[in-house]
Design an enzyme around this catalytic site. Structure first.
Site, PDB file in Angstrom:
ATOM      1  N   SER A 198       0.861  -1.182   0.000  1.00  0.00           N
ATOM      2  CA  SER A 198       0.000   0.000   0.000  1.00  0.00           C
ATOM      3  C   SER A 198       0.895   1.228   0.000  1.00  0.00           C
ATOM      4  O   SER A 198       2.126   1.111   0.046  1.00  0.00           O
ATOM      5  CB  SER A 198      -0.893   0.007   1.243  1.00  0.00           C
ATOM      6  OG  SER A 198      -0.102   0.334   2.364  1.00  0.00           O
ATOM      7  N   LYS A 199       0.257   2.384  -0.009  1.00  0.00           N
ATOM      8  CA  LYS A 199       1.025   3.644  -0.055  1.00  0.00           C
ATOM      9  C   LYS A 199       2.013   3.765   1.107  1.00  0.00           C
ATOM     10  O   LYS A 199       3.017   4.450   1.005  1.00  0.00           O
ATOM     11  CB  LYS A 199       0.063   4.833  -0.045  1.00  0.00           C
ATOM     12  CG  LYS A 199      -0.704   4.984  -1.352  1.00  0.00           C
ATOM     13  CD  LYS A 199      -0.769   6.451  -1.773  1.00  0.00           C
ATOM     14  CE  LYS A 199      -1.509   6.624  -3.080  1.00  0.00           C
ATOM     15  NZ  LYS A 199      -2.982   6.614  -2.902  1.00  0.00           N
ATOM     16  N   ARG A 200       1.711   3.108   2.225  1.00  0.00           N
ATOM     17  CA  ARG A 200       2.621   3.142   3.381  1.00  0.00           C
ATOM     18  C   ARG A 200       4.015   2.657   3.016  1.00  0.00           C
ATOM     19  O   ARG A 200       4.999   3.015   3.626  1.00  0.00           O
ATOM     20  CB  ARG A 200       2.104   2.230   4.509  1.00  0.00           C
ATOM     21  CG  ARG A 200       1.058   2.832   5.395  1.00  0.00           C
ATOM     22  CD  ARG A 200       0.680   1.878   6.500  1.00  0.00           C
ATOM     23  NE  ARG A 200       0.272   0.564   5.970  1.00  0.00           N
ATOM     24  CZ  ARG A 200       0.935  -0.558   6.180  1.00  0.00           C
ATOM     25  NH1 ARG A 200       2.024  -0.576   6.921  1.00  0.00           N
ATOM     26  NH2 ARG A 200       0.481  -1.694   5.683  1.00  0.00           N
ATOM     27  N   GLY A 254       5.514   3.211   0.231  1.00  0.00           N
ATOM     28  CA  GLY A 254       6.146   4.075  -0.779  1.00  0.00           C
ATOM     29  C   GLY A 254       5.279   4.117  -2.023  1.00  0.00           C
ATOM     30  O   GLY A 254       4.085   3.813  -1.956  1.00  0.00           O
TER      31      GLY A 254
END
Ligand code: GLU
Length: 367
Positions: free
Chosen positions: A250-252, A254
């Site tokens: 996920s965006k966490r 990167g």
């Protein structure tokens, strides 16, 4: 897995929903479908699943085209836009109804909600109790004629649904775990599973290769093929992509958009090489591969069931390897843009001393 017979006439598709950028997971799915066709022969088609009007955007459709183009994943024939096939989706839903495999359901969302809450308060999982399937035929006809709002609900048959997955081998779902699902909403728009089956049939798809997150849709889709009397394609479900912490990417973790990596200076051949190793192994230890190497080595046997790990450090390392292999002439515009943006060179100087700058790129290569 049973015996595997690839056919030169296989037809595969990538079917993204244009509700965001081209995600690395989507690009990986596109790549595997493309590699399959390049290795075994067949056609690779593109379908934009834009039936969710509220969430689909033109910008996102463009981002998908741009991402695929950057990666060089060219598709055969014209792009299919799912939203353009609404009439066929409706016809197919009605055909399922006419064959007696589905029924009209007049229960309102509020009634269903109430029953769901009641079931939950008893600690039970809600399942539709088929009350509308028990309505007398003339009563159904009367309500339909009177314009009473209704959905078309598929009657899940008894038994089990099984398929021989290209990646996982035999998968079986007990049908009792699958609720009678809606195929056409009260506003006559199709539910996702019906639209996918209708389009896959119309496009002559013979192998559906997509992410593991679709495994639970597959039994419903198989039931719809059976109800429509159409022979099944094969199915293959690719493993999910996780971050280095083992959690779903996920965006966490990167950047997850392919376009972001393009802007970070990752070469398309690096991205392809890196994505290819997320769920596939060439069966040897050589990791840095050209596109031609990958096409040559790609086989269904090399597909993995285990979640793949997206490691940005490895991507960076791999980019160094591909940069070292790339022609400095080709890299010059990319490097020059960086130097100019950083105020370290001017466009005029790069133009005037091309050879010198190409020599500089040679020096910067760090295999
Ligand atoms: N549109 C679906 C998605 O973006 C894929 C559908 C499919 O491959 O069957 O996840």
């Amino acid at each position: 897995m049973g015996l595997f017979f690839p056919a030169m006439t296989d037809r595969l598709r990538f079917a993204p929903s244009p509700t965001g950028f081209l995600h690395v997971g989507g690009a990986r799915t596109a790549l595997f479908n493309w590699l399959y066709v390049k290795h075994y022969g067949g056609q690779f088609l593109l379908r934009i699943e834009d039936t969710d009007r509220a969430r689909s955007t033109d910008e996102s459709t463009r981002a998908i085209f741009d991402g695929l183009e950057w990666l060089g994943l060219t598709w055969d024939g014209d792009v299919v836009h799912q939203g353009a096939n609404l009439e066929r989706h409706r016809r197919d839903a009605r055909a399922v109804l006419e064959k007696g495999k589905a029924y009209c359901c007049f229960c309102t969302p509020a009634e269903l909600d109430e029953r769901r809450k009641a079931a939950e308060s008893r600690g039970e999982t809600f399942a539709y109790d088929r009350r509308c399937d028990r309505l007398p035929e003339d009563e159904v006809a009367r309500r339909v004629a009177a314009g009473v709002s209704h959905v078309i609900r598929f009657r899940v048959p008894e038994g089990t649904t099984t398929w021989d997955d290209l990646v996982h081998g035999g998968i079986t779902f007990p049908n009792k775990d699958i609720d009678d699902f809606v195929i056409l909403r009260s506003d006559a728009t199709p539910i996702y599973n019906l639209a996918v089956v209708s389009d896959d049939i119309a496009m002559g798809i013979t192998l559906v290769m997509r992410g593991d997150d679709h495994i639970s849709n597959t039994p419903k889709q198989i039931m719809l093929y059976d109800a429509l009397g159409v022979s099944l394609p094969r199915f293959g479900h690719l493993p999910m992509i996780h971050g280095t912490d083992g959690k779903k990417l996920s965006k966490r973790h990167g950047a997850t958009a392919v376009g972001d990596y393009q802007h970070m200076g990752i070469l398309p051949e690096t991205m392809l090489n890196f994505l290819a190793l997320l769920g596939w192994s060439p069966g040897h230890d050589i990791e840095v591969m050209s596109v031609a190497d990958m096409i040559h080595a790609f086989t269904v046997d090399g597909l993995s069931k285990k979640a793949a790990i997206f490691d940005p450090k490895k991507l960076e390392w791999m980019n160094g390897q591909h940069l070292a292999r790339a022609e400095s002439e080709r890299l010059l515009p990319l490097v020059a843009r960086g130097l100019i943006d950083a105020g370290l060179a001017t466009a005029a100087d790069v133009e005037a001393r091309r050879r010198w700058y190409i020599g500089l790129v040679d020096l910067m290569k760090n295999p």
